[in-house]
Design a protein around this motif. Sequence first.
Motif, PDB file in Angstrom:
ATOM      1  N   VAL A 122      19.519 -38.420  -1.698  1.00 60.91           N
ATOM      2  CA  VAL A 122      18.820 -38.980  -2.848  1.00 60.91           C
ATOM      3  C   VAL A 122      19.623 -38.590  -4.080  1.00 60.91           C
ATOM      4  CG1 VAL A 122      16.784 -38.665  -4.324  1.00 60.91           C
ATOM      5  CG2 VAL A 122      16.513 -39.132  -1.878  1.00 60.91           C
ATOM      6  N   PHE A 123      19.765 -39.510  -5.028  1.00 59.35           N
ATOM      7  CA  PHE A 123      20.612 -39.298  -6.193  1.00 59.35           C
ATOM      8  C   PHE A 123      19.734 -39.147  -7.432  1.00 59.35           C
ATOM      9  CE2 PHE A 123      22.800 -41.676  -2.981  1.00 59.35           C
ATOM     10  CZ  PHE A 123      24.020 -41.033  -2.874  1.00 59.35           C
ATOM     11  N   ILE A 124      19.746 -37.958  -8.013  1.00 56.82           N
ATOM     12  CA  ILE A 124      19.061 -37.697  -9.275  1.00 56.82           C
ATOM     13  C   ILE A 124      20.145 -37.651 -10.331  1.00 56.82           C
ATOM     14  CG2 ILE A 124      17.610 -36.088 -10.544  1.00 56.82           C
ATOM     15  CD1 ILE A 124      16.342 -35.264  -7.906  1.00 56.82           C
ATOM     16  N   MET A 125      20.234 -38.696 -11.141  1.00 56.58           N
ATOM     17  CA  MET A 125      21.435 -38.885 -11.951  1.00 56.58           C
ATOM     18  C   MET A 125      21.110 -39.451 -13.327  1.00 56.58           C
ATOM     19  SD  MET A 125      23.018 -42.295 -10.063  1.00 56.58           S
ATOM     20  CE  MET A 125      24.308 -42.557 -11.296  1.00 56.58           C
ATOM     21  N   ALA A 126      21.983 -39.147 -14.269  1.00 55.28           N
ATOM     22  CA  ALA A 126      21.896 -39.755 -15.594  1.00 55.28           C
ATOM     23  C   ALA A 126      22.360 -41.202 -15.509  1.00 55.28           C
ATOM     24  CB  ALA A 126      22.758 -38.986 -16.588  1.00 55.28           C
ATOM     25  N   GLN A 127      21.637 -42.062 -16.217  1.00 55.53           N
ATOM     26  CA  GLN A 127      22.095 -43.445 -16.335  1.00 55.53           C
ATOM     27  C   GLN A 127      23.434 -43.473 -17.066  1.00 55.53           C
ATOM     28  OE1 GLN A 127      22.566 -46.328 -15.314  1.00 55.53           O
ATOM     29  NE2 GLN A 127      20.710 -47.503 -15.854  1.00 55.53           N
ATOM     30  N   LYS A 128      24.269 -44.437 -16.749  1.00 57.44           N
ATOM     31  CA  LYS A 128      25.564 -44.557 -17.398  1.00 57.44           C
ATOM     32  C   LYS A 128      25.406 -44.591 -18.914  1.00 57.44           C
ATOM     33  CE  LYS A 128      29.744 -47.400 -17.482  1.00 57.44           C
ATOM     34  NZ  LYS A 128      30.433 -48.586 -16.938  1.00 57.44           N
ATOM     35  N   ASP A 129      26.248 -43.854 -19.608  1.00 55.13           N
ATOM     36  CA  ASP A 129      26.296 -43.731 -21.071  1.00 55.13           C
ATOM     37  C   ASP A 129      25.160 -42.894 -21.650  1.00 55.13           C
ATOM     38  OD1 ASP A 129      28.637 -45.273 -21.196  1.00 55.13           O
ATOM     39  OD2 ASP A 129      27.489 -47.140 -21.270  1.00 55.13           O
ATOM     40  N   GLU A 130      24.312 -42.338 -20.819  1.00 52.70           N
ATOM     41  CA  GLU A 130      23.322 -41.376 -21.295  1.00 52.70           C
ATOM     42  C   GLU A 130      23.947 -39.979 -21.197  1.00 52.70           C
ATOM     43  OE1 GLU A 130      19.764 -42.332 -22.209  1.00 52.70           O
ATOM     44  OE2 GLU A 130      21.078 -44.074 -22.462  1.00 52.70           O
ATOM     45  N   ASP A 131      24.079 -39.280 -22.319  1.00 55.75           N
ATOM     46  CA  ASP A 131      24.815 -38.013 -22.312  1.00 55.75           C
ATOM     47  C   ASP A 131      23.988 -36.837 -22.806  1.00 55.75           C
ATOM     48  OD1 ASP A 131      24.653 -38.611 -24.992  1.00 55.75           O
ATOM     49  OD2 ASP A 131      26.816 -38.641 -25.343  1.00 55.75           O
ATOM     50  N   ALA A 132      22.657 -36.986 -22.842  1.00 55.69           N
ATOM     51  CA  ALA A 132      21.796 -35.890 -23.287  1.00 55.69           C
ATOM     52  C   ALA A 132      20.574 -35.768 -22.378  1.00 55.69           C
ATOM     53  CB  ALA A 132      21.384 -36.078 -24.733  1.00 55.69           C
ATOM     54  N   VAL A 133      20.823 -35.824 -21.075  1.00 58.98           N
ATOM     55  CA  VAL A 133      19.752 -35.610 -20.090  1.00 58.98           C
ATOM     56  C   VAL A 133      19.611 -34.105 -19.909  1.00 58.98           C
ATOM     57  CG1 VAL A 133      19.022 -35.973 -17.707  1.00 58.98           C
ATOM     58  CG2 VAL A 133      20.161 -37.819 -18.966  1.00 58.98           C
ATOM     59  N   GLN A 134      18.555 -33.533 -20.479  1.00 61.27           N
ATOM     60  CA  GLN A 134      18.441 -32.091 -20.655  1.00 61.27           C
ATOM     61  C   GLN A 134      17.430 -31.483 -19.680  1.00 61.27           C
ATOM     62  OE1 GLN A 134      17.107 -32.215 -24.667  1.00 61.27           O
ATOM     63  NE2 GLN A 134      19.116 -32.697 -25.531  1.00 61.27           N
ATOM     64  N   LEU A 135      17.844 -30.380 -19.023  1.00 59.64           N
ATOM     65  CA  LEU A 135      16.958 -29.589 -18.182  1.00 59.64           C
ATOM     66  C   LEU A 135      17.055 -28.132 -18.598  1.00 59.64           C
ATOM     67  CD1 LEU A 135      17.339 -32.183 -16.314  1.00 59.64           C
ATOM     68  CD2 LEU A 135      16.935 -30.632 -14.400  1.00 59.64           C
ATOM     69  N   GLY A 136      15.920 -27.448 -18.638  1.00 56.86           N
ATOM     70  CA  GLY A 136      15.925 -26.036 -18.985  1.00 56.86           C
ATOM     71  C   GLY A 136      16.405 -25.153 -17.855  1.00 56.86           C
ATOM     72  N   GLN A 137      16.181 -25.578 -16.609  1.00 57.19           N
ATOM     73  CA  GLN A 137      16.567 -24.790 -15.440  1.00 57.19           C
ATOM     74  C   GLN A 137      16.405 -25.672 -14.214  1.00 57.19           C
ATOM     75  OE1 GLN A 137      14.273 -21.128 -15.128  1.00 57.19           O
ATOM     76  NE2 GLN A 137      16.003 -20.005 -14.284  1.00 57.19           N
ATOM     77  N   LEU A 138      17.188 -25.386 -13.169  1.00 61.44           N
ATOM     78  CA  LEU A 138      17.064 -26.103 -11.904  1.00 61.44           C
ATOM     79  C   LEU A 138      17.027 -25.082 -10.778  1.00 61.44           C
ATOM     80  CD1 LEU A 138      17.034 -28.781 -10.304  1.00 61.44           C
ATOM     81  CD2 LEU A 138      19.537 -28.696 -10.305  1.00 61.44           C
ATOM     82  N   ASP A 139      15.940 -25.081 -10.003  1.00 60.06           N
ATOM     83  CA  ASP A 139      15.738 -24.102  -8.931  1.00 60.06           C
ATOM     84  C   ASP A 139      15.406 -24.862  -7.650  1.00 60.06           C
ATOM     85  OD1 ASP A 139      14.109 -22.296  -7.158  1.00 60.06           O
ATOM     86  OD2 ASP A 139      14.540 -20.858  -8.754  1.00 60.06           O
TER      87      ASP A 139
END
Length: 323
Positions: free
Chosen positions: A131-148
């Motif tokens: 499964v692909f959890i991804m930013a859309q093309k040209d989106e450059d501010a997909v922000q996460l505080g933490q990934l666990d």
Amino acid sequence: GDAGQADECDGTDDNQCPGSCQGDCTCGGGGGQCDFDKVCESGETFQSCPSDCEQTCEEAAQQSGGTVFYVNPTTGSDGGSGTINNPWKTLKKVVESGKLVTTIVSNDVVCLYDGNHGSVFISNVLFTSDVFIMAQKDEDAVQLGQLDLTNVKHITFDGLKLSPIYAQTFYSCQSIVLMHDNVKYVTIKNSDVFSATPQTTSTWVKNDWKTKTNQGIKLYGGGNNDITVINNNVYAIINGINVGYGLNNGLIKNNVVDSIVNDGIKYDGSNLVIEDNLIQNSLDFSDAECPPCITNCHNDGIQGYAGSGDFTNMIIRRNQVYE
């Protein structure tokens, strides 16, 4: 051509520079070739040069045969349907609502738009293919505080910005990306992982580095295998990339680890490839000045530590390490 043969420019496929042959051949941008400069130039496409060119979510789904679900912090809602016209609001809420189990299936794409997606904790999600959890093309501010991640299989994370500055509550001396206990077939790629921005750290003194930094990408616990960490920027960090505790099968490639309090890359496992990484700006700290979550500061560029027993079949090549 004989694509993928190590350290050997050996045929048509190699001369076109697919990702598997990076470093084997000398080639420039344009004309369908790939120069690995992370700029999508004329003649380069995602197919010919995935390291330089982004893929849209729709192209990824077409390639995988899955469905695209959209997540947009600006226009979405928690009660949305996940369509492009009625997106979900944040990745955090998608996970907490159980949609990774009830709605999303193998080969699907979770398409993220710019904005704060919260801190994301995923456990007991076992897909049979990616499964692909991804930013859309040209989106450059997909922000996460933490990934666990705990007990997770077959997820690729692509194009994220991960930092405690995006968390609801700022934290330090933790892991920004943490994979532990039965994490398999997971990829972290094309992402920025950092404790603070260069603008912020430019005014830091030693006590700031001691009290405000975090570990970058860390893997620990048992049962972990087939982990890929590729094309990431890891900045202002205690340990950059730490793939320890007996990892079996891993690729650490094309990452930049910059401004490090302790180790750049640390490994403990077998069947690992660590190649084409840049490690630079190791900070000089005494043991007394170390952040409290590590016992001593020894500033290794790349360190192997056999804490889980002997490791075998290691490839470490073409890395650049600067003080």
